[in-house]
Design a protein around this motif. Structure first.
Motif, PDB file in Angstrom:
ATOM      1  N   HIS A  63       0.834  -1.197   0.000  1.00 55.55           N
ATOM      2  CA  HIS A  63       0.000   0.000   0.000  1.00 55.55           C
ATOM      3  C   HIS A  63       0.874   1.254   0.000  1.00 55.55           C
ATOM      4  O   HIS A  63       2.095   1.171   0.116  1.00 55.55           O
ATOM      5  CB  HIS A  63      -0.918   0.004   1.224  1.00 55.55           C
ATOM      6  N   SER A  64       0.214   2.396  -0.107  1.00 58.27           N
ATOM      7  CA  SER A  64       0.879   3.689   0.018  1.00 58.27           C
ATOM      8  C   SER A  64      -0.048   4.612   0.806  1.00 58.27           C
ATOM      9  O   SER A  64      -1.150   4.221   1.185  1.00 58.27           O
ATOM     10  CB  SER A  64       1.209   4.282  -1.354  1.00 58.27           C
ATOM     11  N   HIS A  65       0.416   5.828   1.035  1.00 58.59           N
ATOM     12  CA  HIS A  65      -0.376   6.835   1.749  1.00 58.59           C
ATOM     13  C   HIS A  65      -0.294   8.159   0.999  1.00 58.59           C
ATOM     14  O   HIS A  65       0.748   8.483   0.425  1.00 58.59           O
ATOM     15  CB  HIS A  65       0.162   7.036   3.164  1.00 58.59           C
ATOM     16  N   GLU A  69       4.590   9.217   6.279  1.00 56.89           N
ATOM     17  CA  GLU A  69       4.366   8.372   7.459  1.00 56.89           C
ATOM     18  C   GLU A  69       5.657   8.290   8.260  1.00 56.89           C
ATOM     19  O   GLU A  69       6.742   8.146   7.702  1.00 56.89           O
ATOM     20  CB  GLU A  69       3.958   6.951   7.054  1.00 56.89           C
ATOM     21  N   VAL A  70       5.517   8.368   9.578  1.00 52.64           N
ATOM     22  CA  VAL A  70       6.605   8.048  10.481  1.00 52.64           C
ATOM     23  C   VAL A  70       6.139   6.836  11.276  1.00 52.64           C
ATOM     24  O   VAL A  70       5.121   6.894  11.971  1.00 52.64           O
ATOM     25  CB  VAL A  70       6.939   9.218  11.432  1.00 52.64           C
ATOM     26  N   ALA A  71       6.845   5.718  11.121  1.00 51.11           N
ATOM     27  CA  ALA A  71       6.508   4.482  11.824  1.00 51.11           C
ATOM     28  C   ALA A  71       7.446   4.328  13.017  1.00 51.11           C
ATOM     29  O   ALA A  71       8.668   4.429  12.869  1.00 51.11           O
ATOM     30  CB  ALA A  71       6.645   3.289  10.882  1.00 51.11           C
ATOM     31  N   PRO A  99       8.220   8.202   2.679  1.00 50.26           N
ATOM     32  CA  PRO A  99       7.754   9.344   1.883  1.00 50.26           C
ATOM     33  C   PRO A  99       6.358   9.128   1.295  1.00 50.26           C
ATOM     34  O   PRO A  99       5.936   7.986   1.058  1.00 50.26           O
ATOM     35  CB  PRO A  99       8.795   9.443   0.758  1.00 50.26           C
ATOM     36  N   ALA A 100       5.670  10.206   1.036  1.00 51.05           N
ATOM     37  CA  ALA A 100       4.326  10.165   0.453  1.00 51.05           C
ATOM     38  C   ALA A 100       4.328   9.377  -0.851  1.00 51.05           C
ATOM     39  O   ALA A 100       5.245   9.505  -1.666  1.00 51.05           O
ATOM     40  CB  ALA A 100       3.823  11.576   0.192  1.00 51.05           C
ATOM     41  N   LEU A 117       3.359   2.430  16.038  1.00 50.76           N
ATOM     42  CA  LEU A 117       2.570   3.654  16.077  1.00 50.76           C
ATOM     43  C   LEU A 117       2.891   4.377  14.778  1.00 50.76           C
ATOM     44  O   LEU A 117       4.038   4.742  14.532  1.00 50.76           O
ATOM     45  CB  LEU A 117       2.946   4.521  17.273  1.00 50.76           C
ATOM     46  N   ALA A 118       1.884   4.528  13.918  1.00 50.04           N
ATOM     47  CA  ALA A 118       2.074   5.203  12.629  1.00 50.04           C
ATOM     48  C   ALA A 118       1.495   6.607  12.726  1.00 50.04           C
ATOM     49  O   ALA A 118       0.329   6.777  13.094  1.00 50.04           O
ATOM     50  CB  ALA A 118       1.383   4.419  11.522  1.00 50.04           C
ATOM     51  N   THR A 119       2.322   7.595  12.415  1.00 52.54           N
ATOM     52  CA  THR A 119       1.882   8.990  12.390  1.00 52.54           C
ATOM     53  C   THR A 119       1.950   9.469  10.951  1.00 52.54           C
ATOM     54  O   THR A 119       2.991   9.328  10.294  1.00 52.54           O
ATOM     55  CB  THR A 119       2.782   9.865  13.276  1.00 52.54           C
ATOM     56  N   TYR A 120       0.839  10.009  10.460  1.00 49.54           N
ATOM     57  CA  TYR A 120       0.727  10.438   9.069  1.00 49.54           C
ATOM     58  C   TYR A 120       0.440  11.929   9.000  1.00 49.54           C
ATOM     59  O   TYR A 120      -0.346  12.454   9.784  1.00 49.54           O
ATOM     60  CB  TYR A 120      -0.437   9.727   8.363  1.00 49.54           C
ATOM     61  N   ILE A 121       1.051  12.593   8.030  1.00 48.11           N
ATOM     62  CA  ILE A 121       0.661  13.943   7.620  1.00 48.11           C
ATOM     63  C   ILE A 121       0.071  13.755   6.227  1.00 48.11           C
ATOM     64  O   ILE A 121       0.798  13.507   5.263  1.00 48.11           O
ATOM     65  CB  ILE A 121       1.854  14.926   7.591  1.00 48.11           C
TER      66      ILE A 121
END
Length: 133
Positions: A63-65, A69-71, A99-100, A117-121
């Motif tokens: 997948h992608s975002h 993402e910071v995992a 990276p995006a 813990l995944a943090t997404y912008i």
């Protein structure tokens, strides 16, 4: 001829059922818990935090975002495979920047449960996870 078509249709239906069961089993092995979603000061962007728990041997889908993402690995060990890079294994307390738009997957390579813990912008209003084709 008609019997052949009926058998072919039955096999297709059975096959699709098997893939649904596999997908369902995979979802049970990788569980996402949404923790936070909020607007941020950058127009058109939002932050999201998700806890992802992996049963032993579990692998996420590719997948992608639509954002970065910071995992952060909370427990266990996870192997991350980012498109175009060598796999990297992180243990509890280690982090990875993704990276995006980068297609990737994560795999639990420890004997027990692993969690991140995944943090997404993210781009606001877009889905967090985009399955790779």
């Amino acid at each position: 001829m008609r019997v052949t078509r009926i058998i072919a249709a039955a096999l297709m239906i059975a096959g699709s059922g098997l893939s649904l069961d596999h997908s369902s089993a995979q979802q049970q092995q990788v569980q996402r818990t949404d923790l936070l979603q909020s607007d941020i000061s950058i127009p058109g962007r939002e932050v999201s935090q998700v806890r992802v728990d992996f049963e032993p041997g579990a692998v996420s889908i590719k997948h992608s975002h639509p954002g970065e993402e910071v995992a952060y690995v909370i427990e266990g060990s996870l192997e991350y495979q980012l498109e175009g890079r060598q796999p990297v294994t992180l243990k509890a307390g280690e982090t990875l920047f993704i990276p995006a738009g980068t297609v990737h997957l994560a795999k639990n390579v420890s004997n027990g449960k692993s969690s991140e813990l995944a943090t997404y912008i993210l781009e606001k209003g877009k889905p967090t996870v985009v399955p790779a084709k």
